[in-house]
Design a protein around this motif. Structure first.
Motif, PDB file in Angstrom:
ATOM      1  N   ALA A  34       4.408  21.830  -2.678  1.00  0.00           N
ATOM      2  CA  ALA A  34       3.295  22.150  -1.738  1.00  0.00           C
ATOM      3  C   ALA A  34       2.409  20.723  -2.356  1.00  0.00           C
ATOM      4  N   GLN A  35       2.039  20.930  -3.370  1.00  0.00           N
ATOM      5  CA  GLN A  35       1.047  20.242  -3.927  1.00  0.00           C
ATOM      6  C   GLN A  35       1.474  18.174  -4.157  1.00  0.00           C
ATOM      7  N   THR A  36       2.507  18.465  -4.695  1.00  0.00           N
ATOM      8  CA  THR A  36       3.499  16.749  -5.116  1.00  0.00           C
ATOM      9  C   THR A  36       3.786  16.750  -3.124  1.00  0.00           C
ATOM     10  N   GLY A  37       4.038  17.658  -2.125  1.00  0.00           N
ATOM     11  CA  GLY A  37       3.580  17.323  -1.020  1.00  0.00           C
ATOM     12  C   GLY A  37       2.321  16.405  -0.395  1.00  0.00           C
ATOM     13  N   TRP A  38       1.055  17.328  -0.909  1.00  0.00           N
ATOM     14  CA  TRP A  38      -0.117  17.041  -0.583  1.00  0.00           C
ATOM     15  C   TRP A  38      -0.497  15.550  -1.147  1.00  0.00           C
ATOM     16  N   CYS A  39      -0.055  15.408  -2.503  1.00  0.00           N
ATOM     17  CA  CYS A  39      -0.287  13.821  -2.835  1.00  0.00           C
ATOM     18  C   CYS A  39       0.694  12.674  -2.469  1.00  0.00           C
ATOM     19  N   LYS A  40       1.527  13.257  -1.934  1.00  0.00           N
ATOM     20  CA  LYS A  40       2.876  12.281  -0.580  1.00  0.00           C
ATOM     21  C   LYS A  40       1.953  11.836   0.142  1.00  0.00           C
ATOM     22  N   ALA A  41       1.575  13.073   0.915  1.00  0.00           N
ATOM     23  CA  ALA A  41       0.890  12.693   2.473  1.00  0.00           C
ATOM     24  C   ALA A  41      -0.129  11.624   2.118  1.00  0.00           C
ATOM     25  N   LEU A  60      -0.790   9.540  -0.124  1.00  0.00           N
ATOM     26  CA  LEU A  60      -0.457   7.770  -0.571  1.00  0.00           C
ATOM     27  C   LEU A  60       0.335   7.435   1.060  1.00  0.00           C
ATOM     28  N   ASP A  61       1.296   8.806   1.653  1.00  0.00           N
ATOM     29  CA  ASP A  61       1.949   8.159   3.046  1.00  0.00           C
ATOM     30  C   ASP A  61       0.698   7.360   4.016  1.00  0.00           C
ATOM     31  N   ILE A  62      -0.381   7.837   4.195  1.00  0.00           N
ATOM     32  CA  ILE A  62      -1.221   8.073   5.545  1.00  0.00           C
ATOM     33  C   ILE A  62      -1.767   6.539   5.124  1.00  0.00           C
ATOM     34  N   GLY A  63      -2.131   7.011   3.449  1.00  0.00           N
ATOM     35  CA  GLY A  63      -2.796   4.825   3.319  1.00  0.00           C
ATOM     36  C   GLY A  63      -2.030   3.646   3.442  1.00  0.00           C
ATOM     37  N   ALA A  64      -0.868   4.439   2.924  1.00  0.00           N
ATOM     38  CA  ALA A  64       0.527   3.002   3.895  1.00  0.00           C
ATOM     39  C   ALA A  64       1.259   3.193   4.879  1.00  0.00           C
ATOM     40  N   ALA A  65       0.037   4.312   5.966  1.00  0.00           N
ATOM     41  CA  ALA A  65       0.444   3.813   7.319  1.00  0.00           C
ATOM     42  C   ALA A  65      -1.261   3.146   7.867  1.00  0.00           C
ATOM     43  N   HIS A  66      -1.775   3.423   6.936  1.00  0.00           N
ATOM     44  CA  HIS A  66      -3.027   2.102   7.079  1.00  0.00           C
ATOM     45  C   HIS A  66      -3.351   1.192   7.045  1.00  0.00           C
ATOM     46  N   VAL A  67      -2.284   0.830   5.904  1.00  0.00           N
ATOM     47  CA  VAL A  67      -1.946  -0.620   5.315  1.00  0.00           C
ATOM     48  C   VAL A  67      -1.238  -1.188   7.143  1.00  0.00           C
ATOM     49  N   SER A  68      -0.262   0.147   6.913  1.00  0.00           N
ATOM     50  CA  SER A  68       0.183  -0.908   7.790  1.00  0.00           C
ATOM     51  C   SER A  68       0.516  -1.094   8.894  1.00  0.00           C
ATOM     52  N   ALA A 123      -2.695   4.308  13.389  1.00  0.00           N
ATOM     53  CA  ALA A 123      -1.238   4.783  13.256  1.00  0.00           C
ATOM     54  C   ALA A 123      -1.749   5.938  11.307  1.00  0.00           C
ATOM     55  N   ALA A 124      -2.773   4.963  10.631  1.00  0.00           N
ATOM     56  CA  ALA A 124      -3.523   6.553  10.230  1.00  0.00           C
ATOM     57  C   ALA A 124      -4.025   7.918  10.252  1.00  0.00           C
ATOM     58  N   LYS A 125      -4.765   7.505  11.246  1.00  0.00           N
ATOM     59  CA  LYS A 125      -4.786   8.765  11.891  1.00  0.00           C
ATOM     60  C   LYS A 125      -3.714   9.869  12.651  1.00  0.00           C
ATOM     61  N   ALA A 126      -2.935   9.124  13.095  1.00  0.00           N
ATOM     62  CA  ALA A 126      -2.088  10.240  13.812  1.00  0.00           C
ATOM     63  C   ALA A 126      -0.881  10.945  13.016  1.00  0.00           C
ATOM     64  N   LEU A 127      -0.852  10.052  11.498  1.00  0.00           N
ATOM     65  CA  LEU A 127       0.380  10.717  10.189  1.00  0.00           C
ATOM     66  C   LEU A 127      -0.656  11.390   9.762  1.00  0.00           C
ATOM     67  N   ALA A 128      -2.058  11.251   9.727  1.00  0.00           N
ATOM     68  CA  ALA A 128      -3.050  12.464   9.030  1.00  0.00           C
ATOM     69  C   ALA A 128      -2.925  13.675   9.509  1.00  0.00           C
ATOM     70  N   GLU A 129      -3.434  13.708  11.405  1.00  0.00           N
ATOM     71  CA  GLU A 129      -2.851  14.633  12.097  1.00  0.00           C
ATOM     72  C   GLU A 129      -1.894  15.221  11.852  1.00  0.00           C
ATOM     73  N   PHE A 138     -11.007   9.383   3.286  1.00  0.00           N
ATOM     74  CA  PHE A 138     -10.820   9.148   1.921  1.00  0.00           C
ATOM     75  C   PHE A 138      -9.631   8.285   1.510  1.00  0.00           C
ATOM     76  N   ALA A 139      -8.876   9.434   2.686  1.00  0.00           N
ATOM     77  CA  ALA A 139      -6.831   8.503   2.539  1.00  0.00           C
ATOM     78  C   ALA A 139      -6.868   7.110   2.473  1.00  0.00           C
ATOM     79  N   LEU A 140      -8.185   6.756   3.313  1.00  0.00           N
ATOM     80  CA  LEU A 140      -8.267   4.617   3.562  1.00  0.00           C
ATOM     81  C   LEU A 140      -8.424   4.393   2.632  1.00  0.00           C
ATOM     82  N   LYS A 141      -8.402   4.507   1.360  1.00  0.00           N
ATOM     83  CA  LYS A 141      -9.439   3.948  -0.227  1.00  0.00           C
ATOM     84  C   LYS A 141      -8.007   2.945  -0.340  1.00  0.00           C
ATOM     85  N   GLY A 142      -6.544   3.818  -0.868  1.00  0.00           N
ATOM     86  CA  GLY A 142      -6.319   2.567  -1.428  1.00  0.00           C
ATOM     87  C   GLY A 142      -5.340   3.105  -1.596  1.00  0.00           C
ATOM     88  N   TRP A 143      -5.246   4.275  -2.195  1.00  0.00           N
ATOM     89  CA  TRP A 143      -4.975   5.042  -3.677  1.00  0.00           C
ATOM     90  C   TRP A 143      -3.693   5.077  -3.652  1.00  0.00           C
TER      91      TRP A 143
END
Lengths: 187, 187, 187, 187
Positions: free
Chosen positions: D40-47, D49-57, D62-68, D119-124
């Motif tokens: 679950a911890q690893t999954g949180w970290c991955k998610a 970064l994934d939200i950040g990637a969705a933001h970029v693309s 898109a970031a919001k949809a994934l975050a939901e 917080f997820a949009l800060k480019g981690w």
């Protein structure tokens, strides 16, 4: 059952070996595992035979002394009432919510429970558990299935049995629900 | 039982009145309370009589349809195997770990369970629970005691019964352990 | 908080009065209630002030002796590591998974924790809890919100605090998670 | 972390191999394991970064949809209030007991939470968990330790973090407590 339990020891060692990183993180674990449940069942059977053996070698007082230790270690009477319906009890003493009631059932000799002649003193030579299913709720775990007792004459008595366990602060499982009954016999 | 449950409503209202500050703090509560357990027991008895009534008015199909709803709402088959040993089942179908096995027991009519004639269809007119003790582990809760069923002829059948419940994500209690047996009859 | 807690006593008495039938059924209850959680929080605040008072009257040794009793009674170090992140600790001693680390934080005087000067010795005159929300999982319960400490000079320090409790075999709540932090201060 | 998790897969397979008898007994397991917590911890970290990637693309929508999706899958807002104290929030919106509050924190864009810039949009570019200790209560489990976020510029931000999880009816872990804070910085 015995076979699968001895195999159980193997993966535990492997698990430890495979988790060098985790070994460094202190972990408190109050959840109940399937392996702990199976060990508790095997322990219950062994204790029943041990009480019978104590009876043979040291009489009822020896059996009673051991039964007290077993009940104090394996049941949850320290935590409150235990929901214990033994196989052979009748109303109005069907349910043994107290330690005294459990002790009387296993070794008899208590005038307050005049119909108890000591289930553990019947000369059982073997006790085996066959689970139908296991439900682990988290801080409690339940099993249901058959337990078969082999008598001195080789006759096997099979009962339907439900056990529920909780884990105590020291990490040991304690029986807090125990319902045992002879199979239904349609007439 | 019904009397004490109607009284239960009173302190609940008072409690709310006495806790204005707490009412403002959002609380999620997944622990099981004694009141919830008692309500679940009363609900089980009512459902049994309701299935019987559906049988009278609509035949086995109506009884079966209602029984499916009851099982889906009150048992935990969605969560995994249920540890269910009904009163009148025999080997090799003693334990009903599946929904189909529970349904067959209550309303019969399933060729896969040929000895089941429908416990809920026996014309019970009354069902009452008398607890011996209750053990609330936190996320699970167990009861043990007698349940008495009154037949059309007024004859009362009393069984020894153990139930364990867990609370589901929606806050409802679900039976995950159910062991029922006729009282031991020494010969 | 104090007001609502004194009111809490009232419904408890009424509840008992309204449940004559239930009073006769023995019940073991290992679930955690909201009232128990609130009492544990109030108890923590009181203990903090008490340790401070012991410091004034008996010096650091008296404070330390009391703090040891408090930690042994209110935290879960007997059960395993405690997840304790105090307000004012820094790496590499941020987390106090051991009893010694908790004790040093509260009363200082431990060369192994050289930066600890004793949070409980700072002369607090008041400690108040304001919960944001409570989550009762069953055998554990968590709270999150603010705790406000009033100093001798009347200045109030407010921290963000999370506590999680489990219930021990004797029925007492023990803190197994404690995360405290100063509010985020954007620059 | 990733390394030890891949090793975790090994003993699981061995365990299954070593338990042929047990494989035949149906088991429901609602207890939380250490492996589930680490996943679950690893999954949180991955998610994150994934939200950040969705933001970029795909931008904020898109970031919001994934975050939901992430919040609905990984947090417990369906179960009640979540005890969530994010790293960078301030009063009076420090605690995010609602789904909307969590969403605003991760991706911003909500006028009701004007100080949230996502917080997820800060480019981690990296997110790593280092646990101090783990406490598994049974139906809940808690972790405490550090989480390190690496920014686009390579700068690492480390926070003190506590998570508590419960297991839902479908067997997934859900975060019900989340307390994150910047390390204490003595002046």
């Amino acid at each position: 059952m015995k076979k699968s339990l001895s195999l159980l020891a193997l993966p535990a060692a492997l698990l430890a070996a495979a988790l060098p990183a985790q070994a460094q993180v202190p972990v408190a674990n109050r959840a109940i595992t399937q392996a702990e449940v199976l060990a508790a069942q095997t322990g219950w059977c062994k204790a029943l035979l041990d009480i019978g053996a104590a009876h043979v070698s040291g009489g009822q007082p020896a059996a009673k002394a051991l039964a007290e230790k077993v009940i104090d270690a394996a049941y949850g009477y320290q935590l409150g009432p235990v929901l214990f319906k033994p196989t052979l009890t009748v109303a109005p003493q069907t349910f043994r919510t107290t330690r005294a009631g459990a002790l009387a059932y296993f070794v008899g000799g208590d005038a307050a429970f005049p119909k108890d002649d000591g289930f553990a003193l019947k000369g059982w030579t073997r006790c085996e558990v066959s689970n139908s299913a296991i439900f682990i709720a988290g801080d409690s775990a339940s099993t249901q299935g058959n337990v078969s007792f082999t008598g001195k004459d080789g006759k096997v008595t099979t009962v339907d049995k439900t056990w529920s366990y909780v884990k105590d602060d020291a990490g040991g499982l304690r029986i807090v629900v125990h319902h045992s009954s002879l199979p239904y016999a349609p007439r």
